[in-house]
Scaffold this motif. Structure first.
Motif, mmCIF file in Angstrom:
data_model
loop_
_atom_site.group_PDB
_atom_site.id
_atom_site.type_symbol
_atom_site.label_atom_id
_atom_site.label_comp_id
_atom_site.label_asym_id
_atom_site.label_seq_id
_atom_site.Cartn_x
_atom_site.Cartn_y
_atom_site.Cartn_z
ATOM 1 N N ILE A 293 -5.415 -7.949 7.052
ATOM 2 C CA ILE A 293 -6.575 -6.869 7.092
ATOM 3 C C ILE A 293 -6.717 -6.238 5.657
ATOM 4 N N THR A 294 -5.936 -6.058 4.887
ATOM 5 C CA THR A 294 -5.778 -5.580 3.566
ATOM 6 C C THR A 294 -6.812 -6.215 2.889
ATOM 7 N N VAL B 229 0.753 0.033 0.277
ATOM 8 C CA VAL B 229 0.599 -0.216 1.792
ATOM 9 C C VAL B 229 1.492 -1.361 2.322
ATOM 10 N N GLU C 28 4.184 -0.904 4.683
ATOM 11 C CA GLU C 28 5.385 -0.439 5.177
ATOM 12 C C GLU C 28 5.718 1.061 4.408
ATOM 13 N N PRO C 29 6.605 1.677 4.851
ATOM 14 C CA PRO C 29 7.024 3.005 4.112
ATOM 15 C C PRO C 29 7.462 2.454 2.878
ATOM 16 N N THR D 156 -1.027 4.625 1.164
ATOM 17 C CA THR D 156 -2.127 4.507 2.338
ATOM 18 C C THR D 156 -1.581 3.841 3.660
ATOM 19 N N TRP D 157 -1.563 4.659 4.593
ATOM 20 C CA TRP D 157 -0.973 4.173 5.953
ATOM 21 C C TRP D 157 -2.233 3.817 6.711
ATOM 22 N N TRP D 158 -2.323 2.573 7.300
ATOM 23 C CA TRP D 158 -3.114 2.222 8.205
ATOM 24 C C TRP D 158 -3.035 0.918 8.675
ATOM 25 N N GLN D 159 -3.924 0.160 9.684
ATOM 26 C CA GLN D 159 -3.461 -0.911 10.399
ATOM 27 C C GLN D 159 -4.615 -1.846 10.492
ATOM 28 N N THR D 160 -4.324 -3.173 11.020
ATOM 29 C CA THR D 160 -5.517 -4.326 11.122
ATOM 30 C C THR D 160 -6.359 -3.356 12.174
ATOM 31 N N GLU D 161 -6.032 -2.687 12.971
ATOM 32 C CA GLU D 161 -6.610 -2.093 14.114
ATOM 33 C C GLU D 161 -7.556 -1.119 13.656
ATOM 34 N N ASP E 252 3.528 3.419 15.919
ATOM 35 C CA ASP E 252 4.592 3.968 14.812
ATOM 36 C C ASP E 252 5.184 5.222 15.197
ATOM 37 N N VAL F 156 5.733 8.232 7.894
ATOM 38 C CA VAL F 156 5.575 7.153 8.957
ATOM 39 C C VAL F 156 6.947 6.532 8.574
ATOM 40 N N ARG G 127 7.720 0.732 13.192
ATOM 41 C CA ARG G 127 7.266 0.557 14.570
ATOM 42 C C ARG G 127 8.190 0.811 15.489
ATOM 43 N N LYS H 53 7.856 -6.021 10.525
ATOM 44 C CA LYS H 53 7.185 -6.056 9.308
ATOM 45 C C LYS H 53 8.162 -6.888 8.253
ATOM 46 N N ARG I 219 3.031 -8.590 9.080
ATOM 47 C CA ARG I 219 3.165 -8.130 10.569
ATOM 48 C C ARG I 219 3.304 -9.564 11.367
HETATM 49 C C1 WTA Z 1 3.016 -0.435 8.664
HETATM 50 C C2 WTA Z 1 -1.471 -3.452 7.178
HETATM 51 C C3 WTA Z 1 4.348 2.982 6.336
HETATM 52 C C4 WTA Z 1 2.930 0.482 9.976
HETATM 53 C C5 WTA Z 1 -2.608 -2.289 6.488
HETATM 54 C C6 WTA Z 1 1.638 0.040 10.592
HETATM 55 C C7 WTA Z 1 2.891 1.302 6.846
HETATM 56 C C8 WTA Z 1 1.467 -1.503 10.231
HETATM 57 C C9 WTA Z 1 1.920 1.794 5.682
HETATM 58 C C10 WTA Z 1 0.251 -2.206 10.241
HETATM 59 C C11 WTA Z 1 2.369 3.041 4.940
HETATM 60 C C12 WTA Z 1 1.321 0.070 6.974
HETATM 61 N N1 WTA Z 1 3.569 3.368 5.189
HETATM 62 N N2 WTA Z 1 3.918 2.039 7.268
HETATM 63 N N3 WTA Z 1 1.698 3.162 3.904
HETATM 64 N N4 WTA Z 1 1.015 1.116 6.042
HETATM 65 N N5 WTA Z 1 2.431 0.472 7.539
HETATM 66 O O1 WTA Z 1 -1.834 -4.420 10.776
HETATM 67 O O2 WTA Z 1 4.107 0.198 10.600
HETATM 68 O O3 WTA Z 1 -0.563 -5.706 8.961
HETATM 69 O O4 WTA Z 1 1.763 0.239 12.112
HETATM 70 O O5 WTA Z 1 -1.916 -3.482 8.738
HETATM 71 O O6 WTA Z 1 2.050 -1.328 9.011
HETATM 72 O O7 WTA Z 1 0.326 -3.496 9.910
HETATM 73 P P1 WTA Z 1 -0.895 -4.320 9.485
#
Ligand code: WTA
Length: 636
Positions: free
Chosen positions: A315-316, A391, A393-394, A417-422, A504, A516, A519, A525, A530
């Motif tokens: 997604i990134t 981006v 993981e923590p 930046t914290w975010w997700q595929t969703e 999370d 954060v 999971r 991760k 993921r």
């Molecule tokens: C983790 C990636 C801490 C988290 C964009 C999330 C993070 C999962 C961070 C989504 C962050 C992503 N700090 N944890 N800055 N960014 N995560 O879908 O557990 O591959 O739920 O999306 O990555 O992973 P995904």
């Protein structure tokens, strides 16, 4: 565990202020008031943002929440994300601006202006149309990190087809399963890609995957390495041959007019249980959300050179290599290969060479490069850098500080930046005006109402751990899980009814900064990638020696987490020498090298609940020498 926890807590009181010059020129000049307004009246905030794009027809309503949690955004609007990412730049000075600079691992380079990228996308969209690909069809893309990956995605979107990109590091079963779920008839792949000086055999993997399922009719193959590969007559075609066939009206391939809510892509990701799920995003909301977040968080200016070092297969890359940078008219850099090939200065050399001003990567990459020492970085002039990003993981404070000091010369704020595929785009993140705390993604983006709650959905006290939730819909959110709306409801909206559950755990400190933790489900991760325990387990069980398997993630210094697997052999199966290694390789072959367990332990039994579920939590506690917690459901 404990040491890093102390460090985390320490950094809660440590504040880093972005340099005045960065703050003064930032695209975002204000947080508190604007954030308060944006969550109070999201329709007003997002409606204003949507005005910044070109719509064939404007929306009737910004948000339709009449069928929760199936929210709709910009309802009635007609748009195509490619019209905004490419077409509209052709009538401005962006026409001749560089859209994409690409460097291959062997050192070859290619550069595309907005005009040139539009031309290539138009040509390829003609190819797809001539093969019978229509609006709503799903095309699977399985390519290395080369410009054709971007071109293929945009060409699909231009003609209204839905792309499903499978990361080039995935292997046979992962690819077969995703093609099968999407029922794709067309697959786009390559004769290979370069990684660490070796060829990744994408076409061979694709052939094996196609043989396992029955939907693919055409395969388009990009020539990247030039090595000999098998081409099946009547099924496989070279990209280069197709793209050079003359087509009437060639460069003026029409861009399909889409409803704002029409699907743009599906991207498979791992969930709590079972098969990967196809996360579905749409043209309108995703466009507005990704562009707005990139512009504000990474402060994109016309003169910037933006490098998101992810892979478009995740997604990134979808959001911040392909779509958002083009939507905001940025110049992007993209690199094919490994960060330390042929030497650990590869990234730093490219930053110097291309004058990269913003670097966005994952903590695992930072830790990986940090291990080679400062001297590799210091050989290079990195003064072009203005902002850094993290981006996936923590980020541990130690890696944060190295990134900040050695790479960023103490002048570049880090956007964690914290975010997700969703979520489609950044959800919790600093802006270049936000005082930073190493290890915290700081505060929710505009329009995002994030909180940390307990089992009942009540906000927890400052400093307490709880579940991360989002209390209001946002335009970049997933619309559903492809083909499985019930699972969408169950997975994200069932626990509290009207809040999005992220999966999370997190805590909020006294200043409202969000930390954060990680999971809370069976997602692991690994190096920021993921993966699901279920996928690793089913790969293991598909080996004829294995009857049952359990996979867990254990903390790992470089990767963040490493996969450990426990397997029970089939009755009568000998514990032969090297069996563990064979099983590891089997997972690599089925799923991809990133899913290979670090360690496989052959056991006689697995801890299970009385209802027969494997207690992975207990396996993890035992492996880490931690208290076993509540084991009342354990079958003794
Ligand atoms: C983790 C990636 C801490 C988290 C964009 C999330 C993070 C999962 C961070 C989504 C962050 C992503 N700090 N944890 N800055 N960014 N995560 O879908 O557990 O591959 O739920 O999306 O990555 O992973 P995904």
């Amino acid at each position: 565990m404990e040491a890093s926890d102390t460090l985390d807590r320490q950094s809660e009181s440590e504040l880093y202020f972005p340099p005045e010059s960065i703050q003064q020129n930032a695209n975002a000049q204000e947080y508190d008031k604007l954030h308060a307004f944006s969550v109070q009246d999201p329709e007003a905030y997002w409606g204003e943002r949507a005005e910044e794009f070109s719509w064939y027809k404007k929306w009737d309503k910004v948000l339709d929440d009449s069928n929760k949690p199936f929210f709709k955004w910009f309802v009635g609007g007609k748009v195509n994300i490619v019209h905004n990412a490419l077409d509209r730049h052709l009538t401005t000075y962006h026409r001749n601006k560089i859209a994409l600079i690409w460097e291959g691992e062997p050192g070859d380079t290619r550069t595309f202006s907005y005009f040139a990228l539009h031309r290539e996308v138009s040509k390829f969209s003609n190819v797809l149309r001539s093969m019978g690909v229509k609006k709503g069809d799903i095309v699977t893309i399985y390519l290395p990190r080369i410009p054709e990956q971007v071109i293929a995605m945009l060409a699909c979107a231009k003609i209204g087809a839905i792309h499903s990109v499978v990361y080039g590091g995935f292997s046979v079963e992962a690819l077969a399963e995703r093609i099968q779920d999407a029922q794709s008839k067309v697959l786009i792949t390559a004769d290979g890609g370069w990684l660490r000086g070796k060829i990744v055999e994408l076409k061979m993997i694709a052939d094996e995957a196609i043989a396992r399922q029955g939907t693919i009719e055409h395969v388009i193959v990009v020539k990247r390495t030039g090595q000999e590969i098998y081409m099946e007559a009547g099924r496989d075609y070279w990209f280069e041959d197709l793209i050079n066939l003359p087509v009437a009206n060639g460069l003026n391939a029409p861009t399909e007019v889409m409803d704002a809510e029409d699907p743009l892509f599906i991207l498979y990701t791992s969930g709590t249980t079972g098969r990967p799920k196809g996360i579905l995003h749409t043209h309108g909301g995703y466009m507005v959300y990704t562009a707005t977040t990139l512009k504000n968080v990474f402060d994109i200016k016309d003169e910037d050179r933006w490098w998101c070092a992810a892979d478009p297969g995740w997604i990134t890359g979808h959001s911040y290599i392909v779509y958002a940078p083009l939507l905001v008219g940025a110049t992007s850099f993209m690199y094919e290969g490994a960060p330390n090939y042929p030497y650990p200065n590869r990234w730093w050399r490219m930053i110097e060479n291309y004058g990269i001003s913003i670097l966005y990567t994952a903590p695992t990459a930072i830790r990986g490069l940090m291990r080679f020492g400062d001297s590799w970085v210091k050989r290079h002039d990195l003064s072009s850098l203005r902002l850094l990003g993290s981006v996936g993981e923590p980020i541990n404070p130690e890696a944060w500080k190295w990134y900040h000091t050695v790479v960023g010369g103490e002048r570049c704020p880090i956007m964690d930046t914290w975010w997700q595929t969703e979520t489609g785009g950044f959800m919790i993140s600093p802006l270049p005006i936000t005082p930073l705390k190493p290890g915290s993604a700081t505060k929710p983006f505009f329009g995002i109402d994030a909180d940390v709650v307990d089992e009942e959905g009540n906000p927890v006290k400052a400093g307490e751990e709880g579940y991360l939730v989002i209390k209001k819909p946002w335009p970049g959110m997933l619309r559903t899980i492809y083909g499985d709306p019930d699972r969408y409801k169950e997975q994200y909206w069932s626990k509290y009814g009207n809040m999005y559950q992220a999966g999370d755990s997190a805590r909020k400190d006294e200043d409202g900064y969000i930390w954060v933790i990680g999971r809370i489900d069976d997602v692991i991760k690994v190096s920021g990638y993921r993966l699901g325990t279920a996928e690793v387990e089913s790969a293991l069980v598909s080996h004829n020696a294995v009857s049952e398997a359990a996979a867990i993630g254990l903390p790992h210094e470089l990767k963040g987490n490493a996969i450990h697997a426990y397997v029970i052999l089939k009755a009568g199966q000998e514990r032969t020498e090297g069996l563990e290694e064979e099983l590891r390789n089997h997972v690599g072959h089925e799923m991809g090298p990133i899913a290979k367990p670090d360690q496989i332990t052959i056991v006689d039994s697995l801890p299970k609940t009385r209802s027969g579920k494997i207690m992975r939590r207990l396996l993890k506690a035992r492996a880490m020498g931690l208290p076993e917690g509540d084991i009342s459901t354990l079958e003794q």
